[in-house]
Design an enzyme around this catalytic site. Structure first.
Site, mmCIF file in Angstrom:
data_model
loop_
_atom_site.group_PDB
_atom_site.id
_atom_site.type_symbol
_atom_site.label_atom_id
_atom_site.label_comp_id
_atom_site.label_asym_id
_atom_site.label_seq_id
_atom_site.Cartn_x
_atom_site.Cartn_y
_atom_site.Cartn_z
ATOM 1 N N GLU A 191 46.020 5.153 46.689
ATOM 2 C CA GLU A 191 46.542 6.449 46.287
ATOM 3 C C GLU A 191 46.348 6.672 44.781
ATOM 4 O OE1 GLU A 191 50.886 8.735 46.645
ATOM 5 O OE2 GLU A 191 50.805 6.552 46.405
ATOM 6 N N LYS A 193 50.151 14.405 52.226
ATOM 7 C CA LYS A 193 51.386 13.620 52.151
ATOM 8 C C LYS A 193 52.604 14.509 52.432
ATOM 9 C CE LYS A 193 53.540 10.219 49.014
ATOM 10 N NZ LYS A 193 53.432 9.649 47.638
ATOM 11 N N CYS A 251 51.761 6.115 51.044
ATOM 12 C CA CYS A 251 52.813 5.549 50.197
ATOM 13 C C CYS A 251 54.227 5.830 50.709
ATOM 14 C CB CYS A 251 52.633 6.036 48.763
ATOM 15 S SG CYS A 251 53.434 4.962 47.520
#
Length: 519
Positions: free
Chosen positions: A65, A159, A192
């Site tokens: 990321e 995300k 993440c």
């Protein structure tokens, strides 16, 4: 398709050994990438790493990321230009240099490539056909982009759960990341902080029976439950998936942690380092998670002198948990916090020297706050401490200190029973076996046993107070004595208890963009 691209495809088509649907495994590569600021150099490094992975016959390579685009934004028009022209390398005038270059490199090395970018979507003047545009403005997202062996963009995932990232917007629609490969594996993927949430981390696996998951990350490790490789291995174990994790490397702020994990077999290869590094990790991944044969690298350990260079946070809520200092010798006791019951059976060796660490048992049934998000958690664990004072926990002892051996340890936890959410088609609760050692890695699964089944409580629990309706019992125990164990326990995520509103929180990592100088 232009002539040069056609020639390139013809040249590489039979020059690279590729896995097929008939094979029982595939070759994966993940990159631990040191955070840099020179975007031109970064792109060239990415291209070199893709080529290196291709030379090792990797079928897929995953990058971390926020290590490619930094402050730059890339347009990824998957419902627009990419729908008509899916291979950026074949129409370089239509797309950003990053998409064009990665596309060409994927073709050259005949490899699937997963990158993470800061994506720009312009909703002004109908500039983004096919997209959801609530307002006439520009949006920025934290986005995974997937290329196949032919250089085509085959998936895009935005995300859903941002860790601060004030310059970005969470995905406007909670679409899950999924794609199918020519070697017979369908991957889910997310980013993440998403790992901490039911959507997408649990839903993508359970709703679609996914067995392989990709995870670009820039993780900020927190002891005792959420250090990077620790939670990565625990997720692979609990979800019983192959987990391909690529971590950004910035040890000064606590970011590192990459690996390839296979279900309950643990790490095929993993890295949790105290030094700045860019490293390509490879593993042969069984298509049935956990069915590992032959030898594999396992954890890649630092030189002991480098282990303490990594910045590690400690969970600030630890001080509010119910706890008890452990004594040397054998003891058996129960700690209770609301609806969580923790039964401990432990034997510690006699303390040898004033500097030997202490251990404390913890139980909690509460909330943790991360990036202003209130999240339901529950746990039973033991944690290392410098002395008898609760404030000295968590403690990483150095290599000159005398260890206290944990000769025997068994934890039985009774908590909320896992509930299946029929709307989301996944569980509302998950429990993870967590461990962390002085070398910054979790224990090898061979060194512990974790049982989490809906069995008769009498088989695991003898204490009458713990036999409660509507609850579930788990057991986590050491199989071998340990001398360098810093924490060991069960960590539960109770998704149904999560708060729906952002709350006020002062935390140094609440906004990654500011931390990294991304505007």
């Amino acid at each position: 398709m232009n002539i040069s691209l056609f020639i390139l495809l013809c040249l590489v088509q039979f020059s690279v050994q590729k896995s097929t649907p008939a094979d029982d495994s595939y070759i994966a590569a993940v990159v631990e990438y040191q955070v840099q600021s020179d975007e031109a150099a970064i792109l060239q490094n990415y291209l070199r790493l893709i080529e290196d992975a291709g030379k090792q016959n990797a079928d897929i390579i995953v990058f971390p990321e926020m290590t490619l685009t930094r402050g730059k934004s890339v347009v990824v028009p998957i419902y627009g230009l990419l729908k008509e022209h899916p291979i950026p390398a074949s129409n370089p005038e239509l797309f950003d240099e990053i998409l064009v270059s990665i596309s060409a490199s994927a073709i050259k090395s005949q490899i699937y490539v997963v990158i993470n970018v800061q994506e720009l979507m312009d909703c002004r003047n109908a500039g983004s056909p096919g997209e959801t545009c609530p307002e006439q403005k520009q949006y920025r997202f934290n986005t995974n982009v997937v290329f196949n062996r032919n250089g085509a963009v085959i998936d895009r995932y935005r995300k859903i759960n941002l860790f601060g990232e004030l310059s970005k917007t969470p995905a406007l629609v909670p679409d899950l990341g999924m794609f199918t490969t020519d070697f017979g594996v369908t991957f889910g993927h997310f980013i993440c902080f998403d790992l901490m949430f039911q959507v997408p981390a649990i839903q993508v696996v359970q709703k679609y029976n996914i067995t392989d998951v990709i995870f670009p990350t820039m993780w900020f490790s927190e002891m005792p439950y959420l250090t990077a490789v620790e939670i990565q291995q625990a997720y692979a174990h609990t979800m019983n998936v192959n987990f391909l994790t690529a971590g950004a490397n910035n040890v000064k702020v606590g970011s590192t942690g990459s690996g390839i994990f296979s279900g309950k077999a643990g790490a095929l290869v993993s890295l949790m380092t105290g030094v700045p590094i860019t490293k390509l990790l490879f593993a042969k991944v069984p298509k049935v998670p956990g069915q590992v044969t032959g030898t594999y690298p396992g954890p890649i350990y630092d030189d002991p002198v480098d282990q303490d260079n990594l910045f590690l946070k400690t969970d600030p809520s630890l001080l509010s948990h119910v706890s008890r200092l452990l004594k040397t010798g054998f003891e058996e006791f129960t700690l209770v916090d609301k609806d969580v019951y923790c039964q401990f059976r432990v034997r510690l060796s006699e303390r040898n020297g004033e500097m030997a660490p202490f251990y404390r048992a913890f139980a909690h049934d509460s909330f943790n706050v991360y990036a202003r998000r209130q999240m339901g958690t529950a746990g039973c664990s033991i944690v290392s401490c410098k002395n008898e004072d609760l404030n000295s926990c968590y403690y990483r002892f150095n290599h000159s200190e005398v260890y206290t051996e944990i000769e025997e340890l068994e934890i039985k936890m009774t908590s909320r029973r896992v509930h299946y959410n029929t709307s989301l088609k996944c569980d509302d609760i998950e429990y993870y076996p967590m461990s962390f050692t002085n070398n910054k890695f979790p224990l090898n699964p061979q060194n512990y046993t974790f049982e989490n089944e809906n069995r008769n409580f009498d088989e695991l629990v003898n204490n009458e107070i713990m036999k409660r309706n509507g609850q579930q019992c788990m057991m986590f125990k050491l199989n071998t004595p340990q001398t360098d164990l810093l924490s060991f326990g069960i960590f539960g995520r109770i998704y149904s208890k999560d708060g729906t509103k952002l709350i006020t929180e002062s935390t140094e990592h609440a906004d990654i963009d500011n931390l990294l100088g991304i505007n």
